[in-house]
Design a protein around this motif. Structure first.
Motif, PDB file in Angstrom:
ATOM      1  N   LYS A 172      -9.715   0.450   3.011  1.00 19.22           N
ATOM      2  CA  LYS A 172      -8.428   0.203   3.665  1.00 19.22           C
ATOM      3  C   LYS A 172      -7.440  -0.434   2.680  1.00 19.22           C
ATOM      4  N   LEU A 173      -7.951  -1.357   1.853  1.00 15.12           N
ATOM      5  CA  LEU A 173      -7.093  -1.987   0.856  1.00 15.12           C
ATOM      6  C   LEU A 173      -6.569  -0.942  -0.137  1.00 15.12           C
ATOM      7  N   ARG A 174      -7.418  -0.023  -0.539  1.00 11.96           N
ATOM      8  CA  ARG A 174      -7.002   1.028  -1.478  1.00 11.96           C
ATOM      9  C   ARG A 174      -5.918   1.910  -0.858  1.00 11.96           C
ATOM     10  N   ARG A 175      -6.038   2.202   0.438  1.00 12.95           N
ATOM     11  CA  ARG A 175      -5.013   3.002   1.103  1.00 12.95           C
ATOM     12  C   ARG A 175      -3.682   2.246   1.181  1.00 12.95           C
ATOM     13  N   VAL A 189       1.949   1.439  -1.123  1.00 13.53           N
ATOM     14  CA  VAL A 189       2.875   0.645  -1.934  1.00 13.53           C
ATOM     15  C   VAL A 189       3.342   1.482  -3.120  1.00 13.53           C
ATOM     16  N   GLY A 190       2.420   2.199  -3.745  1.00 12.13           N
ATOM     17  CA  GLY A 190       2.767   3.066  -4.870  1.00 12.13           C
ATOM     18  C   GLY A 190       3.706   4.190  -4.476  1.00 12.13           C
ATOM     19  N   GLU A 191       3.609   4.627  -3.221  1.00 10.80           N
ATOM     20  CA  GLU A 191       4.491   5.682  -2.728  1.00 10.80           C
ATOM     21  C   GLU A 191       5.855   5.126  -2.330  1.00 10.80           C
ATOM     22  N   GLY A 192       5.979   3.790  -2.311  1.00 12.56           N
ATOM     23  CA  GLY A 192       7.255   3.174  -1.954  1.00 12.56           C
ATOM     24  C   GLY A 192       7.429   2.937  -0.473  1.00 12.56           C
ATOM     25  N   ASP A 193       6.357   3.021   0.318  1.00 11.74           N
ATOM     26  CA  ASP A 193       6.475   2.845   1.773  1.00 11.74           C
ATOM     27  C   ASP A 193       5.394   1.892   2.293  1.00 11.74           C
ATOM     28  N   PRO A 194       5.420   0.612   1.876  1.00 12.10           N
ATOM     29  CA  PRO A 194       4.370  -0.298   2.316  1.00 12.10           C
ATOM     30  C   PRO A 194       4.469  -0.681   3.789  1.00 12.10           C
ATOM     31  N   PHE A 195       5.680  -0.636   4.373  1.00 11.94           N
ATOM     32  CA  PHE A 195       5.817  -1.020   5.771  1.00 11.94           C
ATOM     33  C   PHE A 195       5.595   0.166   6.703  1.00 11.94           C
ATOM     34  N   ALA A 196       4.569   0.918   6.404  1.00 18.64           N
ATOM     35  CA  ALA A 196       4.169   2.025   7.269  1.00 18.64           C
ATOM     36  C   ALA A 196       3.368   1.447   8.440  1.00 18.64           C
ATOM     37  N   LEU A 247      -2.328   0.374 -10.263  1.00 22.06           N
ATOM     38  CA  LEU A 247      -3.433   1.120 -10.861  1.00 22.06           C
ATOM     39  C   LEU A 247      -4.681   0.239 -10.962  1.00 22.06           C
ATOM     40  N   ALA A 248      -4.495  -1.001 -11.403  1.00 27.71           N
ATOM     41  CA  ALA A 248      -5.626  -1.937 -11.489  1.00 27.71           C
ATOM     42  C   ALA A 248      -6.221  -2.185 -10.114  1.00 27.71           C
ATOM     43  N   GLY A 249      -5.355  -2.326  -9.105  1.00 35.58           N
ATOM     44  CA  GLY A 249      -5.845  -2.527  -7.744  1.00 35.58           C
ATOM     45  C   GLY A 249      -6.676  -1.356  -7.255  1.00 35.58           C
ATOM     46  N   LYS A 250      -6.208  -0.142  -7.530  1.00 35.24           N
ATOM     47  CA  LYS A 250      -6.961   1.050  -7.128  1.00 35.24           C
ATOM     48  C   LYS A 250      -8.314   1.109  -7.842  1.00 35.24           C
ATOM     49  N   ILE A 251      -8.305   0.811  -9.132  1.00 35.59           N
ATOM     50  CA  ILE A 251      -9.553   0.857  -9.906  1.00 35.59           C
ATOM     51  C   ILE A 251     -10.529  -0.202  -9.398  1.00 35.59           C
ATOM     52  N   ILE A 252     -10.028  -1.406  -9.166  1.00 32.04           N
ATOM     53  CA  ILE A 252     -10.903  -2.494  -8.698  1.00 32.04           C
ATOM     54  C   ILE A 252     -11.488  -2.168  -7.328  1.00 32.04           C
ATOM     55  N   THR A 253     -10.669  -1.596  -6.434  1.00 33.53           N
ATOM     56  CA  THR A 253     -11.203  -1.252  -5.115  1.00 33.53           C
ATOM     57  C   THR A 253     -12.250  -0.145  -5.210  1.00 33.53           C
ATOM     58  N   LEU A 254     -12.033   0.814  -6.107  1.00 37.09           N
ATOM     59  CA  LEU A 254     -13.047   1.858  -6.295  1.00 37.09           C
ATOM     60  C   LEU A 254     -14.343   1.293  -6.876  1.00 37.09           C
ATOM     61  N   ILE A 255     -14.219   0.386  -7.839  1.00 45.80           N
ATOM     62  CA  ILE A 255     -15.409  -0.259  -8.415  1.00 45.80           C
ATOM     63  C   ILE A 255     -16.134  -1.068  -7.345  1.00 45.80           C
ATOM     64  N   ALA A 256     -15.360  -1.799  -6.535  1.00 49.66           N
ATOM     65  CA  ALA A 256     -15.965  -2.602  -5.470  1.00 49.66           C
ATOM     66  C   ALA A 256     -16.690  -1.712  -4.466  1.00 49.66           C
TER      67      ALA A 256
END
Length: 182
Positions: free
Chosen positions: A86-89, A94-101, A12-21
């Motif tokens: 791209k980082l936010r995606r 990762v949040g969906e449980g599938d980082p090795f997409a 959640l923090a990562g998503k917020i930081i990327t949106l702020i950035a």
């Protein structure tokens, strides 16, 4: 895969930081986009005001150089905006449980190219900054600081991103092979 990490505070923090950035990139881009035409079309007016305030020692106002720095800055902000998107995606997968997409390997590779572009753009930004600093030295009360040039940390980040993209491609291929054998 399941949505087992949707409430993860780090994600959640990562998503917020990327949106702020990204918001900061947009805001900075709007400011620079507004300043470029000012530097180009009001160069004579600004030059006259600088000469009136600092005397003839200031010389002609380098509006084209300032516009060039602003244009490079605008381009860097556009690249940064795409990088954070791209980082936010990736964070989302990762949040969906599938980082090795497979898409994440491509995103990491694209992020590396975006950061390489930023590093390359820092070279002319540094050169223009040096020119502007020399101009500012002629005006004793003026102080211009523009940091530019190649950054070792940035180059390291580019290399790490390219390596991570390969790791993700390999991890994706291994997972597909494993799923094919089960």
């Amino acid at each position: 895969m399941s949505n087992f990490r949707a409430n993860d505070p780090l994600l959640l923090a990562g998503k917020i930081i990327t949106l702020i950035a990204q918001g900061a990139c947009v805001l900075g881009g709007l400011v620079l986009a507004a300043l470029i035409p000012v530097m180009l079309f009001m160069q004579d007016t600004i030059s006259a005001e600088v000469a009136a305030k600092y005397g003839e020692a200031a010389g002609a106002f380098p509006g084209l150089a300032f516009a060039g720095v602003f244009l490079i800055g605008l381009t860097i902000l556009a690249l940064a905006f795409m990088f954070f998107g791209k980082l936010r995606r990736i964070i989302g997968t990762v949040g969906e449980g599938d980082p090795f997409a497979p898409a994440n390997a491509k995103r990491l590779n694209n992020m590396a190219w975006l950061m390489l572009g930023v590093q390359i753009l820092m070279i002319p930004a540094g050169a223009l900054g040096f020119y502007l600093a020399q101009w500012a030295d002629e005006i004793e009360t003026a102080n211009i600081n523009i940091d530019g040039g190649v950054d070792g940390t940035g180059i390291l980040m580019v290399i790490v991103l390219f390596i991570l993209a390969r790791v993700f491609r390999h991890g994706t291929a291994m997972r597909e092979d494993l799923e094919g054998t089960v």
